[in-house]
Write an enzyme that holds these catalytic residues in place. Sequence first.
Site, PDB file in Angstrom:
ATOM      1  N   SER A   8      44.684  43.596  35.318  1.00  0.00           N
ATOM      2  CA  SER A   8      43.616  42.981  35.716  1.00  0.00           C
ATOM      3  C   SER A   8      42.490  44.052  35.511  1.00  0.00           C
ATOM      4  CB  SER A   8      43.644  42.649  37.232  1.00  0.00           C
ATOM      5  OG  SER A   8      42.067  42.176  37.801  1.00  0.00           O
ATOM      6  N   HIS A  33      44.719  40.512  32.215  1.00  0.00           N
ATOM      7  CA  HIS A  33      44.096  39.545  33.238  1.00  0.00           C
ATOM      8  C   HIS A  33      42.609  39.389  33.322  1.00  0.00           C
ATOM      9  CE1 HIS A  33      45.107  36.916  36.531  1.00  0.00           C
ATOM     10  NE2 HIS A  33      44.046  37.435  37.099  1.00  0.00           N
ATOM     11  N   ASP A  35      39.622  37.885  35.103  1.00  0.00           N
ATOM     12  CA  ASP A  35      39.090  37.106  36.213  1.00  0.00           C
ATOM     13  C   ASP A  35      37.743  36.764  36.416  1.00  0.00           C
ATOM     14  OD1 ASP A  35      41.326  37.327  38.279  1.00  0.00           O
ATOM     15  OD2 ASP A  35      41.163  39.636  38.065  1.00  0.00           O
ATOM     16  N   MET A  37      34.718  34.506  38.146  1.00  0.00           N
ATOM     17  CA  MET A  37      34.262  34.177  39.520  1.00  0.00           C
ATOM     18  C   MET A  37      33.054  33.603  39.404  1.00  0.00           C
ATOM     19  SD  MET A  37      35.531  37.256  41.754  1.00  0.00           S
ATOM     20  CE  MET A  37      37.092  38.231  41.574  1.00  0.00           C
ATOM     21  N   HIS A  66      41.991  33.741  34.394  1.00  0.00           N
ATOM     22  CA  HIS A  66      42.120  33.384  35.781  1.00  0.00           C
ATOM     23  C   HIS A  66      40.579  32.806  36.241  1.00  0.00           C
ATOM     24  CE1 HIS A  66      43.011  34.213  40.115  1.00  0.00           C
ATOM     25  NE2 HIS A  66      42.974  32.878  40.090  1.00  0.00           N
ATOM     26  N   MET A  68      38.208  31.373  38.571  1.00  0.00           N
ATOM     27  CA  MET A  68      37.923  31.136  39.976  1.00  0.00           C
ATOM     28  C   MET A  68      36.740  30.370  40.130  1.00  0.00           C
ATOM     29  SD  MET A  68      39.400  34.729  41.501  1.00  0.00           S
ATOM     30  CE  MET A  68      39.549  35.523  39.922  1.00  0.00           C
ATOM     31  N   MET A 137      48.454  33.284  44.511  1.00  0.00           N
ATOM     32  CA  MET A 137      47.786  34.263  44.907  1.00  0.00           C
ATOM     33  C   MET A 137      48.378  34.958  46.118  1.00  0.00           C
ATOM     34  SD  MET A 137      45.039  34.270  42.776  1.00  0.00           S
ATOM     35  CE  MET A 137      44.324  35.842  43.888  1.00  0.00           C
ATOM     36  N   ASP A 175      49.394  37.668  42.073  1.00  0.00           N
ATOM     37  CA  ASP A 175      48.159  38.130  41.967  1.00  0.00           C
ATOM     38  C   ASP A 175      47.453  38.814  43.258  1.00  0.00           C
ATOM     39  OD1 ASP A 175      45.623  39.109  40.765  1.00  0.00           O
ATOM     40  OD2 ASP A 175      44.933  36.986  40.417  1.00  0.00           O
TER      41      ASP A 175
HETATM   42  C1  DX5 Z   1      41.491  38.587  42.812  1.00  0.00           C
HETATM   43  C2  DX5 Z   1      41.728  38.595  41.448  1.00  0.00           C
HETATM   44  C3  DX5 Z   1      42.705  39.968  41.096  1.00  0.00           C
HETATM   45  C4  DX5 Z   1      42.468  40.932  41.224  1.00  0.00           C
HETATM   46  C5  DX5 Z   1      43.357  41.834  41.556  1.00  0.00           C
HETATM   47  O1  DX5 Z   1      40.525  37.610  43.181  1.00  0.00           O
HETATM   48  O2  DX5 Z   1      42.187  37.371  41.104  1.00  0.00           O
HETATM   49  O3  DX5 Z   1      43.189  39.339  39.769  1.00  0.00           O
HETATM   50  O4  DX5 Z   1      41.732  41.826  40.284  1.00  0.00           O
HETATM   51  O5  DX5 Z   1      43.306  43.011  42.159  1.00  0.00           O
HETATM   52  P1  DX5 Z   1      44.183  44.062  42.786  1.00  0.00           P
HETATM   53  O6  DX5 Z   1      45.430  44.120  41.968  1.00  0.00           O
HETATM   54  O7  DX5 Z   1      43.511  45.399  43.028  1.00  0.00           O
HETATM   55  O8  DX5 Z   1      44.626  43.354  44.147  1.00  0.00           O
HETATM   56 ZN    ZN Z   2      43.115  37.190  39.064  1.00  0.00          ZN
END
Ligand code: DX5
Ligand code: ZN
Length: 215
Positions: A8, A33, A35, A37, A66, A68, A137, A175
Amino acid sequence: MEKIVSASILSADFLNLGSEIKRAEDAGCRYTHFDVMDGVFVPNISYGLPVLKAVSKAARSVLDVHLMITDPIRYVERFAENGADIITFHLESGSDIAETVGKIHSLGKKAGLALKPKTPVSEAEKYIDMIDMLLIMTVEPGFGGQGFISDMTEKIAAAKKIIGSRGLDVPIEVDGGINGSTAELVKNAGADILVAGSYLFKAQDMEAAVRTLAE
Ligand code: DX5
Ligand code: ZN
């Protein structure tokens, strides 16, 4: 069997994203990965399409996106065009699930379905035979560096059981809060793909950290 590790990049050094991706790939991460948001579905804003496009040029690994975001069906086409290989969206996101999966498939991409910690696995059951990956999650989505929610091991095991009983081969991705010790728990419960951000990018020895997650 070796698990897939998905790096990630939310925890990477953004000013050196190209070399950070390469560092994770060289350390053994088969997926990257990404993310996304939107500040609505989750209380945080990360990065989006132009960054994905740049990342897709640098990455040799599978681009594991991913989303969100609220109503993801509006954007899946553009994520596909900008380099996503797997597009994962949330069951709670407001888009029609079957329609969104169908659209992702029509774009030639793999479709993942993600569940927030409080969403029971039973809600995903009716979609399980149409998806290419189930993302469970293990923290509330929105931020890297949070602690693993230990109840999630039972949820992973329940999902594994459902998938097995249907004779399907849908991989389970986890994740959030994955590190050397929580990785043991999720692997024992049946996780196939482990996403990790802070654990990998803050590791002294990233290759050793990836091995710990994969083995
Ligand atoms: C959180 C993300 C994750 C995040 C995980 O909402 O979806 O992918 O980056 O980070 P760690 O591994 O630090 O928990
Ligand atoms: Zn994620």
